[in-house]
Design a protein around this motif. Structure first.
Motif: not given
Length: 221
Positions: A124-137, A176-184, A198-204
């Motif tokens: 089934a489709p995999v959706i990845a969510v990233t961004g500086s805030s709001g990923k879990t929501t 639906v998975l989320e991906i975060g970062t705190n280092h390059p 599908y990728a969702v970029v919420l904000n930076v």
């Protein structure tokens, strides 16, 4: 990151067959117990889990929020007491108990290999969510709207993403998975593992920018 275990109903069909795990992680299909969940904290192990013995210090390749001298290999027996059906451990571990084990050179590498193995079987489709805030929501909203599998908490780092994949059932309407970062350089390998449809970029925003040279580099990440 969120809880150290992703729950799966232990009365449901097996999440993993032992032969599939050993074939995928070692190239040798061995007989063993069915697995119903995954955990990396022996205190959170539930009956039927595969316990993944990780070091508290993953070395220079990852950037955890903290490092410790704790080693999951010291808690294999505790995991067994809590109901683990098997464990993923290092080849050089001296463990000689009765719990079935899968031995790999490095358990972080083994965890990532398990994440890739899990992703390969999802249809089934995999959706990845990233961004500086709001990923879990956003993940929660999408999960509800799509009746999708979502991991608990903010499972979005070098442990959380492969654990989330490893715990994903083969049958779901979407994932639906989320991906975060705190280092390059952290998002790219996690995104490759997730291979999202599908990728969702919420904000930076400025969050986590302390380890980036400037905002443009955070945008690039």
């Amino acid at each position: 990151m969120g809880p150290s275990r992703v729950d799966l109903d232990p009365m449901s069909d097996a999440l993993w067959q032992w032969e599939t795990l050993t074939q995928g992680l070692t190239g040798r299909a061995d007989a063993g117990p069915d697995i119903h969940g995954v955990a990396f904290d022996s205190r959170k192990v539930q009956p039927g889990d595969l316990f993944i013995a990780l070091s508290g210090d993953p070395g220079t390749r990852f950037n955890p929020s903290y490092r410790s001298s704790t080693d999951g290999h010291n808690y294999i027996d505790a995991a067994a007491t809590n109901g683990a059906r098997g464990a993923l451990i290092r080849t050089d571990s001296s463990y000689a108990g009765t719990l079935p084990v899968i031995r790999v050179a490095d358990t972080y590498d083994g965890l990532w290999a398990l994440g890739r193995l899990a992703r390969a079987r999802l249809q089934a489709p995999v959706i990845a969510v990233t961004g500086s805030s709001g990923k879990t929501t956003a993940k929660a909203f999408l999960g509800h709207a799509l009746d999708a599998y979502i991991p608990q908490g903010s499972f979005n780092n070098h442990i959380g993403v492969p654990i989330s994949l490893a715990a994903a059932p083969e049958q779901a309407a979407a994932y639906v998975l989320e991906i975060g970062t705190n280092h390059p350089g952290e998002i790219e390998p996690l995104a490759q593992m997730c291979a999202p449809d599908y990728a969702v970029v919420l904000n930076v925003h400025q969050a986590h920018i302390e380890n980036f040279s400037n905002w443009a580099e955070l945008v690039k990440e």
